[in-house]
Design a protein around this motif. Structure first.
Motif, PDB file in Angstrom:
ATOM      1  N   LYS A 120       1.220  -1.380   0.009  1.00 24.13           N
ATOM      2  CA  LYS A 120       0.133  -0.335  -0.145  1.00 24.13           C
ATOM      3  C   LYS A 120       0.775   1.405  -0.391  1.00 24.13           C
ATOM      4  O   LYS A 120       0.247   2.580   0.494  1.00 24.13           O
ATOM      5  N   ASP A 121       2.231   1.077   0.037  1.00 22.64           N
ATOM      6  CA  ASP A 121       2.962   1.981  -0.004  1.00 22.64           C
ATOM      7  C   ASP A 121       3.160   2.571  -1.894  1.00 22.64           C
ATOM      8  O   ASP A 121       3.537   2.329  -1.740  1.00 22.64           O
ATOM      9  N   PRO A 122       2.987   3.905  -1.156  1.00 23.25           N
ATOM     10  CA  PRO A 122       2.212   4.943  -2.491  1.00 23.25           C
ATOM     11  C   PRO A 122       3.797   5.319  -3.395  1.00 23.25           C
ATOM     12  O   PRO A 122       3.868   5.609  -4.419  1.00 23.25           O
ATOM     13  N   SER A 123       4.746   5.345  -2.448  1.00 15.51           N
ATOM     14  CA  SER A 123       6.321   5.707  -2.880  1.00 15.51           C
ATOM     15  C   SER A 123       6.448   4.273  -3.355  1.00 15.51           C
ATOM     16  O   SER A 123       7.107   5.039  -4.965  1.00 15.51           O
ATOM     17  N   PHE A 124       6.671   3.244  -3.369  1.00  8.52           N
ATOM     18  CA  PHE A 124       6.490   1.676  -4.249  1.00  8.52           C
ATOM     19  C   PHE A 124       6.177   1.958  -5.854  1.00  8.52           C
ATOM     20  O   PHE A 124       6.840   2.095  -6.782  1.00  8.52           O
ATOM     21  N   ARG A 153       5.344   4.612  -7.317  1.00  8.10           N
ATOM     22  CA  ARG A 153       6.003   5.888  -7.880  1.00  8.10           C
ATOM     23  C   ARG A 153       7.083   5.879  -8.557  1.00  8.10           C
ATOM     24  O   ARG A 153       7.956   5.994  -9.343  1.00  8.10           O
ATOM     25  N   SER A 154       7.948   4.696  -7.717  1.00  5.73           N
ATOM     26  CA  SER A 154       9.329   4.589  -8.021  1.00  5.73           C
ATOM     27  C   SER A 154       9.415   3.634  -8.983  1.00  5.73           C
ATOM     28  O   SER A 154       9.768   4.005 -10.239  1.00  5.73           O
ATOM     29  N   PHE A 155       8.533   2.403  -8.754  1.00  4.71           N
ATOM     30  CA  PHE A 155       8.435   1.403  -9.441  1.00  4.71           C
ATOM     31  C   PHE A 155       8.329   2.063 -11.042  1.00  4.71           C
ATOM     32  O   PHE A 155       8.403   1.679 -12.279  1.00  4.71           O
ATOM     33  N   PHE A 156       6.898   3.060 -11.210  1.00 15.13           N
ATOM     34  CA  PHE A 156       6.544   2.934 -12.651  1.00 15.13           C
ATOM     35  C   PHE A 156       7.247   4.492 -13.432  1.00 15.13           C
ATOM     36  O   PHE A 156       7.438   4.525 -14.433  1.00 15.13           O
ATOM     37  N   LYS A 157       8.163   5.452 -12.893  1.00 10.88           N
ATOM     38  CA  LYS A 157       9.037   6.232 -12.567  1.00 10.88           C
ATOM     39  C   LYS A 157      10.285   5.928 -13.449  1.00 10.88           C
ATOM     40  O   LYS A 157      10.582   5.592 -14.998  1.00 10.88           O
ATOM     41  N   LEU A 158      10.431   4.450 -13.113  1.00 11.53           N
ATOM     42  CA  LEU A 158      12.122   3.790 -13.381  1.00 11.53           C
ATOM     43  C   LEU A 158      11.273   3.007 -14.854  1.00 11.53           C
ATOM     44  O   LEU A 158      12.310   3.485 -15.876  1.00 11.53           O
ATOM     45  N   MET A 159      10.607   2.451 -14.792  1.00 13.25           N
ATOM     46  CA  MET A 159       9.605   1.347 -15.685  1.00 13.25           C
ATOM     47  C   MET A 159       9.521   2.517 -17.319  1.00 13.25           C
ATOM     48  O   MET A 159      10.013   2.267 -18.548  1.00 13.25           O
ATOM     49  N   THR A 160       9.140   3.837 -17.012  1.00 18.50           N
ATOM     50  CA  THR A 160       8.662   4.688 -17.786  1.00 18.50           C
ATOM     51  C   THR A 160       9.913   5.036 -18.485  1.00 18.50           C
ATOM     52  O   THR A 160       9.916   5.568 -19.916  1.00 18.50           O
ATOM     53  N   VAL A 161      10.952   5.539 -17.956  1.00 16.39           N
ATOM     54  CA  VAL A 161      11.848   6.143 -18.318  1.00 16.39           C
ATOM     55  C   VAL A 161      13.040   5.166 -19.419  1.00 16.39           C
ATOM     56  O   VAL A 161      13.451   5.167 -20.772  1.00 16.39           O
ATOM     57  N   ILE A 162      12.955   3.684 -18.512  1.00 13.94           N
ATOM     58  CA  ILE A 162      13.602   3.079 -19.316  1.00 13.94           C
ATOM     59  C   ILE A 162      13.185   2.352 -20.746  1.00 13.94           C
ATOM     60  O   ILE A 162      13.679   2.237 -21.487  1.00 13.94           O
ATOM     61  N   CYS A 185       6.372  -8.856  -0.406  1.00  9.97           N
ATOM     62  CA  CYS A 185       4.887  -7.842  -0.393  1.00  9.97           C
ATOM     63  C   CYS A 185       5.119  -7.623  -1.824  1.00  9.97           C
ATOM     64  O   CYS A 185       4.304  -7.353  -2.578  1.00  9.97           O
ATOM     65  N   ASN A 186       5.954  -6.781  -2.116  1.00 12.49           N
ATOM     66  CA  ASN A 186       6.622  -5.825  -3.211  1.00 12.49           C
ATOM     67  C   ASN A 186       6.313  -7.289  -4.539  1.00 12.49           C
ATOM     68  O   ASN A 186       6.578  -6.631  -5.518  1.00 12.49           O
ATOM     69  N   GLY A 187       7.072  -7.824  -4.286  1.00 15.45           N
ATOM     70  CA  GLY A 187       6.959  -8.835  -4.951  1.00 15.45           C
ATOM     71  C   GLY A 187       5.757  -9.523  -5.458  1.00 15.45           C
ATOM     72  O   GLY A 187       5.604  -9.517  -7.262  1.00 15.45           O
ATOM     73  N   ARG A 188       5.144 -10.043  -4.811  1.00 13.85           N
ATOM     74  CA  ARG A 188       3.674 -10.473  -4.879  1.00 13.85           C
ATOM     75  C   ARG A 188       2.720  -9.613  -5.944  1.00 13.85           C
ATOM     76  O   ARG A 188       2.662  -9.731  -6.436  1.00 13.85           O
TER      77      ARG A 188
END
Length: 459
Positions: free
Chosen positions: A8-12, A14-23, A322-325
């Motif tokens: 439920k961590d919003p920062s997770f 944000r971090s994942f989708f930011k990295l994914m989009t730029v890559i 949790c993040n892996g799931r």
């Protein structure tokens, strides 16, 4: 953290989708550079296009080696980033740089000493070998520039600095495309140089890429600060053994896995190349669209490796689980979306090509098959490479690729094409079958959580 199935961590997010989009954008631009080269050379001369294509087979191997070394660096460094340690990141980056320099020097030496032999592995045409030799004579030096640039960008990615990589890709596209147009065709008073002009364009772009990333790492980066200490510190002398042992323990399985897969691709292409001309054309068209969507899947895997490594470094195993799931379910959702897009757009996309009726029918069938393959690939690649390999379990992927590609896919594809003489659609399914059946062992490995490996042994 509180135990939940999904994070439920919003920062997770944000971090994942930011990295994914730029890559993804970076990979898309990089893929477009290769497409631009092919279009320009294809409009100039068929032999020039074929000569560059054969040399690009060598570059593909170099690319896989560079990616493997970079992925090893990310797996280690992202864990240190999660524990807020940057000194070990500097040490392992320098070790990876030395290893990259040694590998690139060996490859360049082979290109200088036996260029005709290397190109002859992919073609027997004297005209194509001649054109390829001209191209390789210049391109071989870019292997060194690329391996250093790729490694430094991998270091930056491991600490969640990714925008500079996208910027470099865009600049490379513009520079390479501009020089190619001028020198291949002899525009604006420049000499018409053909394939040699294309090589010069790539050479200039690679030098510029390296110059920009070196400047950024030296002057702009405030996270790792690679040049804040002597280059020999940590990798030569006391304590250096731990650095090299940690690096090679992670790098060798990833490198082996990448090479096993890379060597199999030309063989799979050769199997499809022995089918009818209509099937070859259909496969070429359908693969182009598939590759563009695959860029997103590769970006998902790259972003996941950073996020999972950082989580492991923070010493919160429940957070890692949790993040892996959460990521694994996201992969399925994204895969279903990409597969649906490919399925729905197949008719409009095929209408852009002038193919024979039979080739059009084959291409339609292939894209339906690829739509299903996309779902499996969108799960197994990010989980296998992003989570499991990114989590430090590098041997699992090596063994899985060895068994799936060389013990199942290659024999099955060969039998389907040449012994059973099955319809071309079934041959394509056989060639791509690992994208589906690897999902089960990868799911079981993920569910066991035995892939969570601490790699932070460097002081």
């Amino acid at each position: 953290m509180e135990k939940t199935f999904f994070t439920k961590d919003p920062s997770f997010y944000r971090s994942f989708f930011k990295l994914m989009t730029v890559i993804a954008l970076q990979n898309l631009v990089a893929y477009s550079v290769n497409m631009l080269d092919n279009i320009m050379l294809g409009s100039y001369s068929q032999n020039a296009l074929s000569g560059a294509a054969t040399v690009n087979q060598i570059y593909f191997i170099v690319n896989q080696i560079a990616l493997a070394i970079g992925n090893a660096l990310i797996a280690i460094s992202s864990q240190y980033w999660g524990s807020h340690q940057t000194k070990p990141i500097r040490k392992v980056t320098k070790a990876a740089l030395l290893f990259s320099l040694a590998i690139s020097a060996g490859i360049i030496t082979l290109c200088i000493r036996i260029p005709n032999t290397l190109i002859g592995l992919f073609t027997t045409s004297p005209d194509i070998i001649r054109e390829g030799t001209i191209y390789l004579h210049i391109i071989q030096w870019t292997f060194l520039f690329f391996m250093i640039s790729n490694l430094l960008l991998a270091m930056l990615r491991s600490v969640e600095t990714v925008k500079i990589a996208f910027l470099i890709s865009v600049i490379s596209l513009l520079v390479n495309g501009g020089i190619n147009y001028i020198l291949i065709f002899g525009r604006f008073g420049a000499p018409e140089m053909g394939i040699q002009g294309a090589a010069i364009g790539t050479f200039a772009a690679r030098i510029l890429e390296l110059g920009i990333v070196l400047f950024y790492v030296w002057k702009k980066d405030t996270k790792v600060k690679l040049f804040d200490e002597k280059f020999r510190d940590g990798i030569i002398g006391k304590g250096s053994g731990t650095v090299w042992k940690t690096f090679f323990k992670v790098c060798i399985p990833i490198l082996t896995s990448g090479l096993l897969w890379a060597v199999s691709l030309p063989m799979q292409t050769a199997i499809l190349g022995h089918l009818s001309s209509d099937a070859i054309a259909a496969n070429s068209v359908s693969s182009t669209f598939f590759q563009y969507l695959k860029v997103i899947v590769i970006a998902i895997a790259g972003a996941s490796a950073v996020v999972i490594g950082k989580d492991i470094g923070s010493n919160d195993e429940e957070k890692v689980r949790c993040n892996g799931r959460t990521l694994s379910v996201l992969y399925l959702a994204i895969g279903l979306l990409l597969g649906t897009v490919l399925f729905l757009l197949r008719s409009p996309l095929l209408s852009m090509y002038r193919l024979t009726p039979q080739a059009t029918l084959y291409a339609d069938h292939f894209m339906i098959i690829m739509s299903v393959i996309m779902v499996g690939m969108s799960y197994q690649m990010p989980v296998g490479v992003g989570i499991i390999q990114g989590g430090g379990d590098t041997k699992f992927s090596m063994y899985l690729n060895l068994i799936s590609v060389w013990c199942i896919v290659m024999p099955l594809s060969f039998l389907a094409a040449f012994y059973w003489k099955l319809p071309v659609e079934l041959v394509v399914i056989a060639v791509q079958s690992d994208q589906i059946f690897k999902c089960l062992p990868i799911f079981l490995r993920f569910k066991s959580y035995k892939w969570i490996h601490k790699l932070t042994a460097i002081d």
